[in-house]
Motif scaffolding. Structure first.
Motif, PDB file in Angstrom:
ATOM      1  N   SER A 176      -7.958  11.397  11.197  1.00 35.29           N
ATOM      2  CA  SER A 176      -6.835  12.307  10.964  1.00 35.29           C
ATOM      3  C   SER A 176      -7.217  13.302   9.870  1.00 35.29           C
ATOM      4  CB  SER A 176      -5.578  11.515  10.561  1.00 35.29           C
ATOM      5  OG  SER A 176      -5.208  10.635  11.610  1.00 35.29           O
ATOM      6  N   GLU A 177      -6.512  14.406   9.840  1.00 36.92           N
ATOM      7  CA  GLU A 177      -6.802  15.445   8.849  1.00 36.92           C
ATOM      8  C   GLU A 177      -5.505  15.943   8.218  1.00 36.92           C
ATOM      9  OE1 GLU A 177      -9.164  18.595  10.658  1.00 36.92           O
ATOM     10  OE2 GLU A 177     -10.516  17.163  11.619  1.00 36.92           O
ATOM     11  N   GLY A 178      -5.601  16.382   6.969  1.00 34.23           N
ATOM     12  CA  GLY A 178      -4.443  16.977   6.298  1.00 34.23           C
ATOM     13  C   GLY A 178      -4.909  18.059   5.331  1.00 34.23           C
ATOM     14  N   ARG A 179      -4.034  19.004   5.050  1.00 34.85           N
ATOM     15  CA  ARG A 179      -4.363  20.077   4.096  1.00 34.85           C
ATOM     16  C   ARG A 179      -3.868  19.677   2.720  1.00 34.85           C
ATOM     17  NH1 ARG A 179      -1.403  24.475   2.808  1.00 34.85           N
ATOM     18  NH2 ARG A 179      -0.002  24.053   4.554  1.00 34.85           N
ATOM     19  N   ILE A 180      -4.744  19.781   1.740  1.00 35.58           N
ATOM     20  CA  ILE A 180      -4.390  19.326   0.398  1.00 35.58           C
ATOM     21  C   ILE A 180      -3.544  20.376  -0.325  1.00 35.58           C
ATOM     22  CG2 ILE A 180      -5.316  18.694  -1.871  1.00 35.58           C
ATOM     23  CD1 ILE A 180      -7.623  17.370  -0.476  1.00 35.58           C
ATOM     24  N   LEU A 181      -2.395  19.936  -0.812  1.00 35.88           N
ATOM     25  CA  LEU A 181      -1.493  20.808  -1.564  1.00 35.88           C
ATOM     26  C   LEU A 181      -1.710  20.662  -3.060  1.00 35.88           C
ATOM     27  CD1 LEU A 181       1.752  19.984   0.483  1.00 35.88           C
ATOM     28  CD2 LEU A 181       0.156  21.897   0.842  1.00 35.88           C
ATOM     29  N   ALA A 182      -1.982  19.450  -3.488  1.00 40.49           N
ATOM     30  CA  ALA A 182      -2.189  19.202  -4.919  1.00 40.49           C
ATOM     31  C   ALA A 182      -3.000  17.927  -5.076  1.00 40.49           C
ATOM     32  CB  ALA A 182      -0.842  19.051  -5.630  1.00 40.49           C
ATOM     33  N   ASP A 187       3.401   8.089  10.252  1.00 40.25           N
ATOM     34  CA  ASP A 187       4.653   7.495   9.788  1.00 40.25           C
ATOM     35  C   ASP A 187       4.436   7.016   8.363  1.00 40.25           C
ATOM     36  OD1 ASP A 187       6.588   7.580  11.712  1.00 40.25           O
ATOM     37  OD2 ASP A 187       6.392   5.496  12.337  1.00 40.25           O
ATOM     38  N   ILE A 188       5.525   6.883   7.622  1.00 39.87           N
ATOM     39  CA  ILE A 188       5.448   6.128   6.369  1.00 39.87           C
ATOM     40  C   ILE A 188       6.265   4.871   6.600  1.00 39.87           C
ATOM     41  CG2 ILE A 188       6.001   6.089   3.920  1.00 39.87           C
ATOM     42  CD1 ILE A 188       5.559   9.132   3.920  1.00 39.87           C
ATOM     43  N   ARG A 189       5.603   3.720   6.571  1.00 35.87           N
ATOM     44  CA  ARG A 189       6.254   2.451   6.889  1.00 35.87           C
ATOM     45  C   ARG A 189       6.193   1.534   5.682  1.00 35.87           C
ATOM     46  NH1 ARG A 189       3.962   1.490  13.077  1.00 35.87           N
ATOM     47  NH2 ARG A 189       4.847   3.434  13.860  1.00 35.87           N
ATOM     48  N   ASN A 190       7.340   1.145   5.206  1.00 34.52           N
ATOM     49  CA  ASN A 190       7.412   0.318   4.001  1.00 34.52           C
ATOM     50  C   ASN A 190       6.559   0.918   2.887  1.00 34.52           C
ATOM     51  OD1 ASN A 190       9.018  -1.804   5.317  1.00 34.52           O
ATOM     52  ND2 ASN A 190       7.156  -2.072   6.518  1.00 34.52           N
ATOM     53  N   GLY A 191       6.601   2.249   2.798  1.00 33.84           N
ATOM     54  CA  GLY A 191       5.895   2.938   1.731  1.00 33.84           C
ATOM     55  C   GLY A 191       4.409   3.086   1.949  1.00 33.84           C
ATOM     56  N   VAL A 192       3.939   2.872   3.178  1.00 35.58           N
ATOM     57  CA  VAL A 192       2.502   2.962   3.452  1.00 35.58           C
ATOM     58  C   VAL A 192       2.265   4.027   4.525  1.00 35.58           C
ATOM     59  CG1 VAL A 192       0.455   1.679   4.210  1.00 35.58           C
ATOM     60  CG2 VAL A 192       2.250   0.510   2.910  1.00 35.58           C
ATOM     61  N   LEU A 193       1.252   4.871   4.296  1.00 36.60           N
ATOM     62  CA  LEU A 193       0.910   5.912   5.270  1.00 36.60           C
ATOM     63  C   LEU A 193       0.191   5.290   6.473  1.00 36.60           C
ATOM     64  CD1 LEU A 193       0.701   8.961   6.002  1.00 36.60           C
ATOM     65  CD2 LEU A 193      -1.531   8.948   4.855  1.00 36.60           C
ATOM     66  N   VAL A 194       0.729   5.527   7.650  1.00 36.62           N
ATOM     67  CA  VAL A 194       0.182   4.959   8.881  1.00 36.62           C
ATOM     68  C   VAL A 194       0.017   6.087   9.892  1.00 36.62           C
ATOM     69  CG1 VAL A 194       0.590   3.283  10.736  1.00 36.62           C
ATOM     70  CG2 VAL A 194       1.489   2.835   8.443  1.00 36.62           C
ATOM     71  N   PHE A 195      -1.167   6.226  10.434  1.00 32.90           N
ATOM     72  CA  PHE A 195      -1.364   7.218  11.500  1.00 32.90           C
ATOM     73  C   PHE A 195      -1.136   6.546  12.844  1.00 32.90           C
ATOM     74  CE2 PHE A 195      -3.557   9.337   8.017  1.00 32.90           C
ATOM     75  CZ  PHE A 195      -2.992  10.595   8.124  1.00 32.90           C
ATOM     76  N   VAL A 196      -0.368   7.217  13.673  1.00 34.28           N
ATOM     77  CA  VAL A 196       0.086   6.613  14.928  1.00 34.28           C
ATOM     78  C   VAL A 196      -0.418   7.443  16.113  1.00 34.28           C
ATOM     79  CG1 VAL A 196       2.112   5.661  13.764  1.00 34.28           C
ATOM     80  CG2 VAL A 196       2.293   7.869  14.931  1.00 34.28           C
ATOM     81  N   ILE A 242      -0.555   1.362  19.437  1.00 32.01           N
ATOM     82  CA  ILE A 242      -1.918   1.681  19.010  1.00 32.01           C
ATOM     83  C   ILE A 242      -1.840   2.515  17.738  1.00 32.01           C
ATOM     84  CG2 ILE A 242      -4.012   2.955  19.606  1.00 32.01           C
ATOM     85  CD1 ILE A 242      -3.345   2.212  22.541  1.00 32.01           C
ATOM     86  N   LEU A 243      -2.530   2.056  16.712  1.00 34.39           N
ATOM     87  CA  LEU A 243      -2.555   2.787  15.447  1.00 34.39           C
ATOM     88  C   LEU A 243      -3.939   3.395  15.242  1.00 34.39           C
ATOM     89  CD1 LEU A 243      -0.627   0.221  13.221  1.00 34.39           C
ATOM     90  CD2 LEU A 243       0.271   2.253  14.365  1.00 34.39           C
ATOM     91  N   TYR A 244      -4.028   4.290  14.284  1.00 33.21           N
ATOM     92  CA  TYR A 244      -5.292   4.977  13.985  1.00 33.21           C
ATOM     93  C   TYR A 244      -5.648   4.752  12.517  1.00 33.21           C
ATOM     94  CZ  TYR A 244      -5.214   6.794  18.652  1.00 33.21           C
ATOM     95  OH  TYR A 244      -5.234   6.871  20.026  1.00 33.21           O
ATOM     96  N   PRO A 245      -6.126   3.553  12.203  1.00 31.71           N
ATOM     97  CA  PRO A 245      -6.387   3.212  10.801  1.00 31.71           C
ATOM     98  C   PRO A 245      -7.541   4.021  10.213  1.00 31.71           C
ATOM     99  CG  PRO A 245      -7.189   1.469  12.263  1.00 31.71           C
ATOM    100  CD  PRO A 245      -6.427   2.450  13.115  1.00 31.71           C
ATOM    101  N   TYR A 246      -7.460   4.200   8.910  1.00 36.66           N
ATOM    102  CA  TYR A 246      -8.463   4.993   8.208  1.00 36.66           C
ATOM    103  C   TYR A 246      -9.290   4.100   7.287  1.00 36.66           C
ATOM    104  CZ  TYR A 246      -4.134   5.170   5.377  1.00 36.66           C
ATOM    105  OH  TYR A 246      -2.971   4.855   4.736  1.00 36.66           O
TER     106      TYR A 246
END
Lengths: 587, 587
Positions: free
Chosen positions: B120-126, B143-152, B169-173
């Motif tokens: 997965s990719e994201g643009r850094i803001l700070a 998703d953010i699940r129970n306070g944890v970032l999860v790629f779906v 199916i998840l996409y773990p990092y």
């Protein structure tokens, strides 16, 4: 046919060294000499996964995978393993016993435990809407990594870390559940918190104290919060395609999956099998059902057993439904094993007599014999039948092996208590006799299930007698509304047309109840006799919400003979449930 | 030997339906008719894992497991798959091509991509000391699940959720790395952030914006942060125990592992293979090495290829070391495949000529022929040799197959750029010719590695010519200190005694460099000739910290012939690296 002493191969009790290499040599010698038995001495033995046998296994209602196995018994006939009181301790993920294509096998006089349980436990300090504070005992090593609670191993696996593999073994959690630490049972009416498989955000709030950011945990300060193991990778005894298998005087203190799971096997006997935590410091024994039987035949006997504190039901005896996904021709269809924990259990083979059932009513409506099968993969098969398919076979119709799940079942004189969920799920098509047992389960003690949309477990009993059991303050949890219950997956609208479960006799039992909720709740049953039972009111728990609706809750049934239970009061002076039963003597 | 048109089986271009069932039928027809080729029409084809082939595969430097496979080619001889420009799109976890025990196979004129990348990719803001703010594009559902970032997933797998399996199916990092979005390469001198496999605590800070609680991320606002895929489960082309395999005009836009991985195979040709993102919206192509060769023989030819933006090296050509873990007798030892991504690659068989090497110097010191092997499991084997073991074989000695990893290697006219880490890891014992290539790699362009304690990759070259290449502003990252470098795992104290790499000629190359750090950094080499090379200074990046120590950094070497490079200035007017190379034309 000699008996081989394990000690001859250097397998010594109370040694700290890995018994696996010597065990492999001993098992090879057993095979080469056609030995009748392998016997240990009393004492403690340690097993590591490193040099253990390896096998990819599909295990019903547990997780498939490439397993490390201590005792891999394949094609063994007339063989016995006698622990003579041996305590087997496992270090890390491995399956203690995997039995495949064996006949006449006995395993006895031994116990099983792990240095680091697959689940974790913590004491609840505070519960808020969005968070829980916990104190986590040293038995359950953990870390907070990038703000996420991670349970780790007691020792590191001797793997070399690289940038692509840490070599570390973790103990992931799949759901949360609160236990009453005094009663050592699920806390009154608590429900599971699911959806935490990806971890929970956490922060340290003191030595071995953490605050976890998870909403909606149903628990109270002082409870023990169990982090249920995310996987069922390492059940205790896996019995596959075998017959005449007997476990006697075996204790399962812990396993990472079910205690005993038998699939496509015949004639299984469990005698003095105890599934129980090793001591008061753990509230969980097996991380899933104590026992489980899928597509078994012949006879299943479970006698004089104790099943307590396992993370799921005491037993579940059922068949397998495959789902028809495509009709490919007049005698050709595609079948899917939908439930991921049934994938790979290829029960459809040339010659299998397939029974078709409607997925809404669960009622069978026809049969065909299989001519050939092409397995696409662990889920999908293309099945050709010898005759034309019945016209009513459609996508979502389910198929079962009409000759499997026919075992005669005898469950006698067992104690089932303090586990999560239910007691026994009764689903065999053979005669079932449940006699002289004591149940103290948070959900239904005896459940008739079966379902063709979700779990795909074939059930639908034909002849059940439930006699002389004590139902001792069951239903203190959310997994059922009555001691004896039907929860078959029959759509509401189809219940009038379905008689999925048949011929159930409930007689001479004692029901100790803390309220006036139903003793029996059923639908779509043909033939139920309830007679000569007694009921005693206790005040062990607050009343349930479904109190006062009568002892029987039934709909869409016929041939019901109901004789109200005799109300007794202290006539049989049973002490409170959590103290009632014989303490588990040490092995 | 007909050519079979895929369309005959209903495999139609630009159809939205799953091509797998028809593909399986077509491949069966190819087998039954002994077809010479299977040909597609240009256009887009879609593949889902549901009904795909299935195989448990051990894949060198990727992750083992039970794979779903689109093209499972086993035991095929003299066969060709011609895509005629077809674009193959995969939906969910599956391996596009798995080739096993094939001979004379050609795969050509097709491209590969996935609807949802494994990374997965994201643009850094700070960026703060303990957290990073990101905007995550819609291409990477999360998703953010129970306070944890999860790629779906972009779509849910059609599985039925139960309390024990979500079917999701998840996409773990596995780690994080920052990219310069303008240059589309790893940001200057950034290093990987490891240790995030268990997830990162996160909170939402806006629409598709999250704050992740992870310390020590080396990045700047505006960078693209890559969440590297945690696993390498689905490489593009797996070639195992095969010979004469050719890939021609193939584009790999994305795969969940290496682009091409060949193991225990002979005569592999890659011709106009392009590994590159499909468009500007993704900064990553393959999630690991573009190509990789383990224990290959015969000839490896890589010509006219582009390898860009893959998450690891462009190529790595090496053998396998097993570690001696126990000496069990004068001609009996236990060998372990230590690296988890080498487990199951049982390269030791009866008849294998074993080469023993010291784990500190990596120098070989003797050989034995294998008489028999007992495989304990995917890691451990008990090996019996025909003769006595050399006396110096001890625990931690390593063994390699002396006849494997001997391929002659030709890498010609390729472009390697903008990937993470290094260019080519040169480790074959055969002749290696690296000519006419252009490198723009953040680490070393050419690396001599090999190691017996960590990665267990056998290397140690014997005859390498590096001629007429352009090293265009390499070393803008942390994965190496020179363009051409030795990083063999030879203990500091052992370097004086080791001459692990031998006979390297570096001639007629152009080095464009943005500082005066070494062009060549070596140790424990016998025989290096550096002549007729030129160097041009650029100002593309700030200077490195190891500037000014001379063009050659060598120690513990002999037979070095060094002719300083000619300094040129604009004589060959190469534009800046990130613009220099031919754009990737659309398939």
């Amino acid at each position: 046919m000699p008996l081989i002493e394990a000690a001859r191969f250097g397998i010594e009790p109370n040694s700290e060294k890995d018994a696996i290499p010597a065990l492999r040599a001993a098992l090879t010698a057993c095979r080469d000499t056609n030995a009748s038995a392998l016997a240990f001495e009393g004492g403690t033995y340690h097993f590591w996964p490193d040099r253990a046998f390896e096998k990819y296994a599909f295990i019903s209602n547990n997780d498939e995978g490439l397993k490390r196995v201590a005792f891999l018994l394949r094609g063994k006939h007339h063989f016995r393993i006698d622990g003579r009181g041996a305590q087997f301790i496992f270090h890390g993920p491995m399956t203690p016993f995997l039995v495949e294509e064996c006949r006449d096998l006995r395993i006895e006089n031994l116990s099983i435990d792990y240095t680091r349980p697959f689940h974790s436990e913590g004491r609840i300090l505070a519960v808020r809407e969005d968070s829980v504070d916990l104190a986590i005992p040293e038995d359950y090593p953990f870390d907070i990594r990038n703000g996420v609670l991670v349970f780790v191993a007691d020792i590191r696996h001797p793997s070399v870390p690289t940038t692509v593999k840490s070599g570390e073994i973790l103990y992931p959690y799949g759901h949360l559940l609160a236990y009453d630490p005094e009663r050592r049972e699920t806390a009154y009416m608590v429900y599971d918190k699911y959806g935490v498989q990806s971890g929970i955000a956490a922060e340290s709030i003191g030595p071995r104290q953490v605050r976890i950011q998870v909403p909606g945990v149903n628990a109270s300060p002082g409870d023990t919060l169990v982090f249920a193991a995310a996987h069922r990778n390492d059940p205790g005894f896996v019995i596959s395609k075998s017959s005449d298998i007997r476990l006697r005087n075996v204790r399962i203190h812990h396993v990472g999956g079910m205690g005993v799971i038998a699939q496509r096997s015949a004639n299984i006997s469990l005698d003095h099998l105890i599934v129980a935590p090793p001591n008061e410091s753990r509230v969980i024994s097996a991380t899933a059902d104590a026992t489980h039987f899928t597509n078994c035949t012949g006879r299943i006997e479970i006698r004089d057993c104790i099943f307590e504190n396992q993370m799921d039901d005491a037993s579940n005896i059922h068949g397998l439904y495959g789902q028809v996904t495509r009709i490919l021709g007049p005698n050709k269809l595609e079948v899917r094993l939908v439930h991921p924990q049934q994938a790979g259990l290829t029960f459809i083979e040339a010659g299998t007599r397939l029974e078709f059932s409607d997925h809404r009513t669960l009622e069978g409506f026809g049969e065909c014999v299989v001519e050939s099968v092409e397995y696409l993969n662990k889920e999908y098969s293309i099945v050709t039948t010898t005759e034309m398919l019945p016209a009513s076979v459609l996508p979502r119709t389910v198929v079962a092996d009409a000759d499997a799940n026919t075992a005669e079942v005898i469950i006698e004189n067992c104690v089932i208590r303090n586990n999560r969920a239910r007691g026994i799920l009764l689903g065999s098509r053979g005669k079932m006799r449940i006699t002289g047992n004591t149940f103290h389960t948070p959900g239904a003690a005896l459940l008739f299930e079966g379902d063709a949309n979700h779990w795909f477990e074939q059930a639908g009993v034909r002849d059940v007698v439930i006699r002389n059991n004590t139902f001792d303050n069951c239903n203190y949890g959310v997994w059922g509304d009555a001691c004896i219950e039907v929860r078959s997956g029959i759509a509401e609208a189809s219940r009038v047309a379905s008689r999925y479960n048949r011929n159930i006799t409930i007689e001479e039992n004692v029901f100790r109840v803390f309220g006036t909720h139903p003793l029996v709740a059923i639908y779509s049953v043909s033939g139920l006799t309830f007679r000569k039972n007694s009921v005693e009111l206790t005040h062990l728990y607050p009343p349930r919400k479904n109190d006062g609706h009568g002892w029987l809750d039934s709909s869409n049934c016929d041939r019901i003979q109901w004789e109200d239970p005799v109300e007794i009061c202290g006539k049989r002076s049973l002490p409170d449930a959590h103290k009632v039963l014989v303490p588990v003597a040490e092995a």
